[in-house]
Write a protein that holds these residues in place. Structure first.
Motif, short mmCIF file in Angstrom:
data_model
loop_
_atom_site.label_atom_id
_atom_site.label_comp_id
_atom_site.label_asym_id
_atom_site.label_seq_id
_atom_site.Cartn_x
_atom_site.Cartn_y
_atom_site.Cartn_z
N THR A 166 71.74 79.37 2.40
CA THR A 166 71.75 80.47 1.45
C THR A 166 73.10 81.17 1.51
OG1 THR A 166 69.38 80.79 1.84
CG2 THR A 166 70.56 82.60 0.77
N LYS A 167 73.61 81.53 0.35
CA LYS A 167 74.89 82.24 0.27
C LYS A 167 74.79 83.57 1.03
CE LYS A 167 78.27 83.75 -3.09
NZ LYS A 167 78.59 83.90 -4.51
N GLU B 213 58.08 87.63 7.55
CA GLU B 213 58.00 86.62 6.50
C GLU B 213 58.37 87.17 5.13
OE1 GLU B 213 54.87 83.29 4.81
OE2 GLU B 213 54.50 84.20 6.78
N ALA B 214 57.97 88.38 4.82
CA ALA B 214 58.29 88.98 3.52
C ALA B 214 59.80 89.13 3.35
CB ALA B 214 57.59 90.32 3.36
N LEU B 215 60.46 89.61 4.38
CA LEU B 215 61.93 89.78 4.34
C LEU B 215 62.62 88.43 4.22
CD1 LEU B 215 64.43 91.60 4.60
CD2 LEU B 215 64.25 91.30 7.10
N ILE B 216 62.17 87.46 5.01
CA ILE B 216 62.77 86.12 4.99
C ILE B 216 62.64 85.49 3.62
CG2 ILE B 216 62.54 83.78 5.93
CD1 ILE B 216 61.78 85.20 8.64
N ARG B 217 61.47 85.59 3.02
CA ARG B 217 61.25 85.02 1.68
C ARG B 217 62.09 85.72 0.62
NH1 ARG B 217 57.58 81.18 1.70
NH2 ARG B 217 55.99 81.13 3.34
N LEU C 88 65.18 87.06 1.22
CA LEU C 88 66.61 86.86 1.46
C LEU C 88 67.11 85.42 1.31
CD1 LEU C 88 67.15 89.10 4.62
CD2 LEU C 88 67.71 89.65 2.24
N PHE C 89 66.26 84.44 1.60
CA PHE C 89 66.75 83.06 1.74
C PHE C 89 66.16 82.11 0.71
CE2 PHE C 89 66.85 85.07 5.93
CZ PHE C 89 68.20 84.94 6.23
N ASN C 90 66.87 80.99 0.51
CA ASN C 90 66.36 79.96 -0.39
C ASN C 90 65.17 79.24 0.26
OD1 ASN C 90 67.28 77.78 1.27
ND2 ASN C 90 69.28 77.82 0.27
N GLN C 91 64.49 78.44 -0.52
CA GLN C 91 63.24 77.80 -0.08
C GLN C 91 63.46 76.92 1.15
OE1 GLN C 91 61.30 75.67 -3.20
NE2 GLN C 91 59.46 75.28 -2.01
N ARG C 92 64.55 76.16 1.18
CA ARG C 92 64.85 75.29 2.33
C ARG C 92 64.97 76.12 3.60
NH1 ARG C 92 69.42 75.03 5.75
NH2 ARG C 92 69.60 73.00 6.68
N ASP C 93 65.77 77.19 3.55
CA ASP C 93 65.99 78.03 4.73
C ASP C 93 64.72 78.75 5.16
OD1 ASP C 93 68.63 77.20 4.73
OD2 ASP C 93 69.39 79.01 3.77
N VAL C 94 63.93 79.22 4.20
CA VAL C 94 62.67 79.89 4.53
C VAL C 94 61.78 78.96 5.35
CG1 VAL C 94 60.49 80.80 3.59
CG2 VAL C 94 62.67 81.51 2.58
N GLY C 95 61.61 77.73 4.87
CA GLY C 95 60.77 76.77 5.58
C GLY C 95 61.26 76.49 6.99
N LEU C 96 62.57 76.31 7.14
CA LEU C 96 63.13 76.01 8.47
C LEU C 96 63.03 77.20 9.42
CD1 LEU C 96 66.25 73.93 7.39
CD2 LEU C 96 64.24 73.09 8.62
N ILE C 97 63.24 78.40 8.91
CA ILE C 97 63.16 79.60 9.76
C ILE C 97 61.73 79.79 10.26
CG2 ILE C 97 63.29 82.13 9.80
CD1 ILE C 97 65.64 81.84 7.76
N LEU C 98 60.78 79.70 9.34
CA LEU C 98 59.38 79.96 9.71
C LEU C 98 58.81 78.88 10.63
CD1 LEU C 98 58.00 81.37 6.35
CD2 LEU C 98 58.80 82.64 8.37
N GLU C 99 59.44 77.71 10.68
CA GLU C 99 59.00 76.64 11.61
C GLU C 99 59.45 76.88 13.04
OE1 GLU C 99 60.30 72.83 10.23
OE2 GLU C 99 59.04 72.91 8.45
N ILE C 100 60.43 77.75 13.23
CA ILE C 100 60.96 78.01 14.57
C ILE C 100 59.95 78.87 15.35
CG2 ILE C 100 62.79 79.12 15.92
CD1 ILE C 100 64.68 78.52 13.56
N PRO C 101 59.47 78.35 16.47
CA PRO C 101 58.52 79.16 17.26
C PRO C 101 59.25 80.30 17.98
CG PRO C 101 59.01 77.09 18.39
CD PRO C 101 59.72 77.04 17.06
N LEU C 102 58.64 81.45 17.98
CA LEU C 102 59.20 82.59 18.71
C LEU C 102 58.55 82.65 20.08
CD1 LEU C 102 59.33 85.27 15.87
CD2 LEU C 102 61.23 83.99 16.87
N PRO C 103 59.33 83.05 21.09
CA PRO C 103 58.77 83.09 22.45
C PRO C 103 57.71 84.17 22.60
CG PRO C 103 60.96 84.09 22.39
CD PRO C 103 60.71 83.50 21.03
#
Length: 181
Positions: free
Chosen positions: A61-62, A83-87, A89-104
């Protein structure tokens, strides 16, 4: 670790053999290294390789005006992705990749890891495989079997040094053949 300074090393004017070898392997390391999200406070959203995409670990995303210094921690709210903020700010590709990252589950510092194995640790044999995938293989000109090198019972750093020496020799030989033909 200073944010934004990780990839700024240069070869210098009179480098040692060891530093030249390390510097030459930089593209391999950059290909497989990622930032592991801990608390997110040291990971630049836009500059650091933190997405778990094997081909492009950076946000596509730019950069949004005013958010060029934002860190991953800004996307986390109460130990979960905002999730609301991420959706927003970012394009669909980035949203999917970010939300797949597990948080500790517990908070710890961000860290570097080797993305290409389950333990997150770099090993020379994987560096060699990455170099083949990236097109660094010059052995085809002469027909050397790299498998034989990796099976020798010596320290991994010795194997890597021998590989670097032979690789450079093959490169010089192939350049000589091209110039004389």
């Amino acid at each position: 670790m200073m944010r934004g300074k990780e990839n700024k090393a240069s070869i210098g004017s009179n480098p040692s053999y060891l530093w030249r070898s390390i510097y030459a392997s930089r593209p391999i390391l950059l290909h497989g290294c990622r930032k592991r999200v801990g608390d997110g406070s040291t990971i630049s959203i836009w500059r650091d390789p933190w997405l778990l995409d094997p081909n492009e670990p950076h946000i596509q995303t730019k950069i949004i005006d005013g958010l060029d210094q934002a860190v991953v921690a800004d996307l986390i709210d109460g130990g979960k992705w905002n999730e609301a903020l991420i959706r927003c700010l970012f394009n669909q590709r980035d949203v999917g990749l970010i939300l797949e990252i597990p948080l500790p589950l517990s908070v710890y510092e961000d860290d570097w890891f080797w993305f290409l194995n389950k333990k997150g640790e770099y090993v020379v044999k994987e560096g060699y495989r990455v170099s083949l995938d990236m097109g660094f293989e010059e052995a085809g000109v002469i027909g050397v079997s790299w498998d034989r090198l990796w099976k020798i019972q010596v320290l991994a750093k010795v194997k890597f040094m021998v590989w670097r020496i032979l690789r450079d020799v093959f490169t010089l030989q192939s350049q000589f053949v091209e110039k004389t033909c």
